[in-house]
Design a protein around this motif. Structure first.
Motif, short mmCIF file in Angstrom:
data_model
loop_
_atom_site.label_atom_id
_atom_site.label_comp_id
_atom_site.label_asym_id
_atom_site.label_seq_id
_atom_site.Cartn_x
_atom_site.Cartn_y
_atom_site.Cartn_z
N TRP A 12 0.84 -1.20 0.00
CA TRP A 12 0.00 0.00 0.00
C TRP A 12 0.88 1.25 0.00
O TRP A 12 0.60 2.21 -0.73
N ASP A 13 1.93 1.24 0.80
CA ASP A 13 2.84 2.39 0.85
C ASP A 13 3.49 2.63 -0.51
O ASP A 13 3.61 3.78 -0.96
N THR A 14 3.91 1.56 -1.18
CA THR A 14 4.51 1.69 -2.51
C THR A 14 3.51 2.26 -3.50
O THR A 14 3.83 3.15 -4.29
N PHE A 15 2.28 1.77 -3.44
CA PHE A 15 1.22 2.25 -4.33
C PHE A 15 0.94 3.73 -4.11
O PHE A 15 0.90 4.52 -5.07
N THR A 16 0.73 4.16 -2.86
CA THR A 16 0.40 5.56 -2.61
C THR A 16 1.58 6.48 -2.91
O THR A 16 1.38 7.61 -3.36
N THR A 17 2.80 6.01 -2.71
CA THR A 17 3.98 6.80 -3.08
C THR A 17 4.02 7.01 -4.60
O THR A 17 4.29 8.11 -5.08
N ALA A 18 3.72 5.96 -5.36
CA ALA A 18 3.69 6.06 -6.82
C ALA A 18 2.59 7.01 -7.28
O ALA A 18 2.77 7.78 -8.23
N LEU A 19 1.43 6.98 -6.61
CA LEU A 19 0.36 7.91 -6.95
C LEU A 19 0.81 9.35 -6.77
O LEU A 19 0.61 10.20 -7.64
N ARG A 20 1.41 9.63 -5.64
CA ARG A 20 1.87 11.00 -5.34
C ARG A 20 2.92 11.46 -6.33
O ARG A 20 3.01 12.64 -6.65
N ALA A 21 3.73 10.53 -6.82
CA ALA A 21 4.80 10.86 -7.75
C ALA A 21 4.29 11.03 -9.18
O ALA A 21 5.05 11.42 -10.07
N GLY A 22 3.03 10.70 -9.42
CA GLY A 22 2.46 10.84 -10.75
C GLY A 22 2.76 9.68 -11.67
O GLY A 22 2.58 9.76 -12.88
N THR A 23 3.20 8.56 -11.11
CA THR A 23 3.57 7.39 -11.90
C THR A 23 2.45 6.92 -12.82
O THR A 23 2.70 6.46 -13.93
N PHE A 24 1.21 7.06 -12.39
CA PHE A 24 0.08 6.57 -13.16
C PHE A 24 -0.63 7.63 -13.98
O PHE A 24 -1.64 7.36 -14.61
N ASP A 25 -0.10 8.86 -13.95
CA ASP A 25 -0.71 9.95 -14.73
C ASP A 25 -0.61 9.64 -16.22
O ASP A 25 0.44 9.19 -16.69
N GLN A 26 -1.66 9.91 -16.92
CA GLN A 26 -1.65 9.70 -18.36
C GLN A 26 -1.31 11.02 -19.04
O GLN A 26 -1.81 12.08 -18.67
N SER A 27 -0.47 10.93 -20.03
CA SER A 27 -0.04 12.15 -20.75
C SER A 27 -1.00 12.50 -21.85
O SER A 27 -1.62 11.71 -22.45
#
Length: 69
Positions: free
Chosen positions: A54-69
């Motif tokens: 969960w921590d890895t997932f939420t960290t990736a969300l905050r970093a914009g890892t899943f943002d679509q360009s």
């Protein structure tokens, strides 16, 4: 195994809409995180995640890892 959710403190993202219909999470004893859909099925199925995942997932969300360009 079904976790004991008695006394679970469910919380919503600070980005949730005022309608209160969103995904909720709760940190459980033992380090797991429970996730549920408060709009469609608040008493329905619960997803369980290990705390580190969960921590890895939420960290990736905050970093914009899943943002679509």
């Amino acid at each position: 195994m079904t976790p004991d959710l008695t006394g679970a403190h469910w919380f919503k993202s600070s980005r949730s809409h005022a309608s209160g219909e969103c995904v909720e999470a709760a940190h459980l004893p033992g380090g797991q995180v429970a996730v549920r859909d408060s709009k469609q099925a608040p008493d329905g199925p619960i997803l369980l995640f290990p705390g580190p995942a969960w921590d890895t997932f939420t960290t990736a969300l905050r970093a914009g890892t899943f943002d679509q360009s």
